[in-house]
Design an enzyme around this catalytic site. Structure first.
Site: not given
Ligand code: IMP
Ligand code: MG
Length: 183
Positions: A98, A102, A104, A106-107
């Site tokens: 990645e 930021d 978190g 999305t992840l």
């Protein structure tokens, strides 16, 4: 308003740090294949620079593109797969590459999706980490740099699709045009 990019992390620093992290990954996966997954577009430059420095003769690469709904500089955390992986993950040692973690969101979302595909293991390698902004706990085993709560660009990261090609990480700054100034 004039826009400029102030260097935060130089090309040399990034290069040095990627070598360190690549050495760590080489060590951790000694004798095991690695299936590296790049999250487009932001992770593209990092994926190339990282993968070529990992010493392991059983590395495979795959790419996916996700969009998180939301606009401008924030992320909503609702992830849509825009381009899915080509290959299955079952039984593989997956390393997600990645650009930045930021909030978190999305992840967190993405790892949930990838885990349903039954990889043998799954770890994250991110170029940048903004720990002060975290809202979701995500396991980032490998992180090259922690950055302050500023909007950063370069080395894959964009502002409105621009600056991804910069070989360094910078902060976008806006300044009032001075009357009579040139450029
Ligand atoms: P998160 O869901 O808040 O962790 O945000 C993840 C995504 O937002 C990243 O993969 C980037 O695409 C984008 N992002 C977050 N912070 C920045 C930044 O400072 N510059 C550019 N993109 C960012
Ligand atoms: Mg991204």
């Amino acid at each position: 308003m004039k826009e400029r990019v102030r260097t935060l992390i130089s090309e040399e620093e990034i290069d040095r740090r990627i070598r360190e992290v690549a050495a760590q990954i080489s060590e951790d996966y000694r004798g095991k294949p690695i299936h590296m997954i790049c999250i487009l577009k932001g992770g593209a430059m990092f994926m190339c620079e990282l993968s070529k420095r990992i010493q392991n003769d059983n590395i495979s690469l795959d790419f996916m593109s996700v969009s998180s709904y939301g606009s401008g500089m924030t992320s909503s955390g609702i992830v849509k797969i825009v381009k899915d992986l080509d290959d299955p993950l079952e039984g593989k040692n997956v390393l997600v590459v990645e650009d930045i973690v930021d909030t978190g969101h999305t992840l967190h979302h993405l790892l949930g999706i990838l885990n349903t595909r039954k990889p043998a293991s799954i770890e994250v390698c991110t170029l940048l980490n903004k720990p002060s902004r975290r809202e979701m706990d995500v396991p980032t085993k490998y992180a090259c740099f922690a950055v302050p709560d500023k909007f950063v660009v370069g080395y894959g990261l964009d502002y409105d699709q621009r600056y991804r090609n910069l070989p360094y990480i910078g902060v976008v700054e806006f300044e009032e045009d001075e009357e009579g100034s040139e450029g």
